[in-house]
Design a protein around this motif. Structure first.
Motif, PDB file in Angstrom:
ATOM      1  N   ALA A 170      32.384  21.363 -12.952  1.00 46.58           N
ATOM      2  CA  ALA A 170      32.803  19.952 -12.966  1.00 46.58           C
ATOM      3  C   ALA A 170      34.296  19.836 -12.668  1.00 46.58           C
ATOM      4  O   ALA A 170      34.715  18.955 -11.904  1.00 46.58           O
ATOM      5  CB  ALA A 170      32.465  19.338 -14.309  1.00 46.58           C
ATOM      6  N   ALA A 173      34.846  20.768  -8.933  1.00 48.40           N
ATOM      7  CA  ALA A 173      34.367  19.742  -8.009  1.00 48.40           C
ATOM      8  C   ALA A 173      35.309  18.559  -7.921  1.00 48.40           C
ATOM      9  O   ALA A 173      35.281  17.803  -6.941  1.00 48.40           O
ATOM     10  CB  ALA A 173      32.976  19.274  -8.436  1.00 48.40           C
ATOM     11  N   ASN A 174      36.161  18.407  -8.927  1.00 49.16           N
ATOM     12  CA  ASN A 174      37.107  17.285  -8.945  1.00 49.16           C
ATOM     13  C   ASN A 174      38.424  17.625  -8.263  1.00 49.16           C
ATOM     14  O   ASN A 174      39.283  16.762  -8.103  1.00 49.16           O
ATOM     15  CB  ASN A 174      37.372  16.858 -10.393  1.00 49.16           C
ATOM     16  N   LYS A 179      37.068  19.186  -2.537  1.00 46.73           N
ATOM     17  CA  LYS A 179      36.636  18.012  -1.774  1.00 46.73           C
ATOM     18  C   LYS A 179      36.888  18.194  -0.283  1.00 46.73           C
ATOM     19  O   LYS A 179      36.077  17.791   0.550  1.00 46.73           O
ATOM     20  CB  LYS A 179      37.357  16.775  -2.298  1.00 46.73           C
ATOM     21  N   ILE A 202      29.876  13.530  -1.956  1.00 44.51           N
ATOM     22  CA  ILE A 202      30.564  13.621  -3.242  1.00 44.51           C
ATOM     23  C   ILE A 202      29.873  12.737  -4.274  1.00 44.51           C
ATOM     24  O   ILE A 202      29.760  13.100  -5.459  1.00 44.51           O
ATOM     25  CB  ILE A 202      32.042  13.199  -3.090  1.00 44.51           C
ATOM     26  N   LYS A 203      29.357  11.598  -3.836  1.00 43.80           N
ATOM     27  CA  LYS A 203      28.662  10.680  -4.741  1.00 43.80           C
ATOM     28  C   LYS A 203      27.448  11.359  -5.363  1.00 43.80           C
ATOM     29  O   LYS A 203      27.210  11.267  -6.572  1.00 43.80           O
ATOM     30  CB  LYS A 203      28.247   9.413  -3.993  1.00 43.80           C
ATOM     31  N   LYS A 206      28.641  13.984  -7.953  1.00 38.89           N
ATOM     32  CA  LYS A 206      29.066  13.397  -9.223  1.00 38.89           C
ATOM     33  C   LYS A 206      27.865  12.976 -10.061  1.00 38.89           C
ATOM     34  O   LYS A 206      27.850  13.148 -11.285  1.00 38.89           O
ATOM     35  CB  LYS A 206      29.979  12.195  -8.965  1.00 38.89           C
ATOM     36  N   SER A 207      26.848  12.417  -9.389  1.00 34.85           N
ATOM     37  CA  SER A 207      25.645  11.992 -10.090  1.00 34.85           C
ATOM     38  C   SER A 207      24.935  13.179 -10.734  1.00 34.85           C
ATOM     39  O   SER A 207      24.468  13.094 -11.884  1.00 34.85           O
ATOM     40  CB  SER A 207      24.693  11.282  -9.114  1.00 34.85           C
ATOM     41  N   ILE A 209      26.307  16.097 -11.645  1.00 33.13           N
ATOM     42  CA  ILE A 209      27.123  16.593 -12.756  1.00 33.13           C
ATOM     43  C   ILE A 209      26.976  15.700 -13.976  1.00 33.13           C
ATOM     44  O   ILE A 209      26.847  16.183 -15.114  1.00 33.13           O
ATOM     45  CB  ILE A 209      28.600  16.707 -12.325  1.00 33.13           C
ATOM     46  N   ASN A 210      26.971  14.386 -13.756  1.00 31.03           N
ATOM     47  CA  ASN A 210      26.797  13.445 -14.873  1.00 31.03           C
ATOM     48  C   ASN A 210      25.451  13.637 -15.560  1.00 31.03           C
ATOM     49  O   ASN A 210      25.347  13.618 -16.793  1.00 31.03           O
ATOM     50  CB  ASN A 210      26.925  12.003 -14.379  1.00 31.03           C
TER      51      ASN A 210
END
Length: 227
Positions: A170, A173-174, A179, A202-203, A206-207, A209-210
């Motif tokens: 996480a 990836a940030n 990126k 990227i969207k 993020k989904s 990882i969340n």
């Protein structure tokens, strides 16, 4: 479809007999594996050929030379022509069978085999045998180069696989560097112990990882980029 088995066996033993006559190959051995039938022969130098089918009318006849499918070693307009003819002969009925499970489409392909397919199969195997006979040693060399290249590609791909805990991943990836690498590649492959996922934005990342974080799934993630 026992006639298919006997007709392919006859074609193999007829057209590829030059392997025994000219290159000291063993006689073809018929080996059955589940629904597959393999016709195998080899020489003392480690060269081998494996011609195999499934016992259905629309089966492709795979010709594997030294571990490489023959179409990866040769370019021949006549073989391409026979391949197209076989697809045109069977694909429509077989796709309809897959959708409907109606066996009338299998019966139609059996009729197509008896009318045209056996002749096309025989002509295709004869042509492949001619090409191998003409360039046997060149194809031995080409098969080695092909396998060596595939092994190099596999090693490179394995070297690119990274492994991190979810928390580490996480954070990674940030990062801006991650990126930028994502943007320069087409796909990110993320592999957990549950599943493998192809991510293209990227969207989406993020989904994912969340979702993993909410589920408190402290997984180890293997990942790599694909161009």
């Amino acid at each position: 479809m026992n006639n298919l088995l006997y007709e392919v066996k006859y074609a193999v033993e007829t057209h590829f007999k030059f392997l025994q006559d000219n290159y000291n190959f063993t006689p073809f051995e018929q080996v059955s594996l589940a629904y597959e039938y393999h016709f195998k022969a080899n020489d003392s130098a480690g060269n081998f050929i494996n011609i195999h089918i499934e016992l259905i009318a629309s089966t492709p006849i795979w010709v594997n030379f030294n571990g490489v499918y023959i179409e990866n070693l040769i370019t021949d307009n006549l073989v391409d022509k026979y391949n197209i003819e076989l697809h045109n002969l069977y694909d429509s009925n077989f796709n309809k069978y897959l959708k409907t499970k109606d066996t009338k489409y299998i019966s139609a392909n059996i009729d197509n085999y008896n009318l045209y397919g056996n002749t096309i199969n025989n002509n295709r195997l004869q042509r492949i045998a001619e090409l191998i006979k003409e360039d046997f040693y060149k194809l031995v060399s080409a098969s080695k180069k092909y396998k060596d290249l595939k092994e190099e590609e596999a090693v490179k791909q394995n070297q690119q696989i990274n492994s991190n805990t979810l928390k580490e991943f996480a954070l990674l990836a940030n990062s801006q560097e991650f990126k930028e690498k994502f943007i320069s590649n087409n796909v990110l492959i993320v592999d957990t112990d549950k599943c493998q996922i192809d991510i293209t934005s990227i969207k989406e990342l993020k989904s994912l990882i969340n979702t993993l974080t909410k589920n408190k799934n402290n997984v180890v993630i293997d990942w790599h980029f694909v161009n």
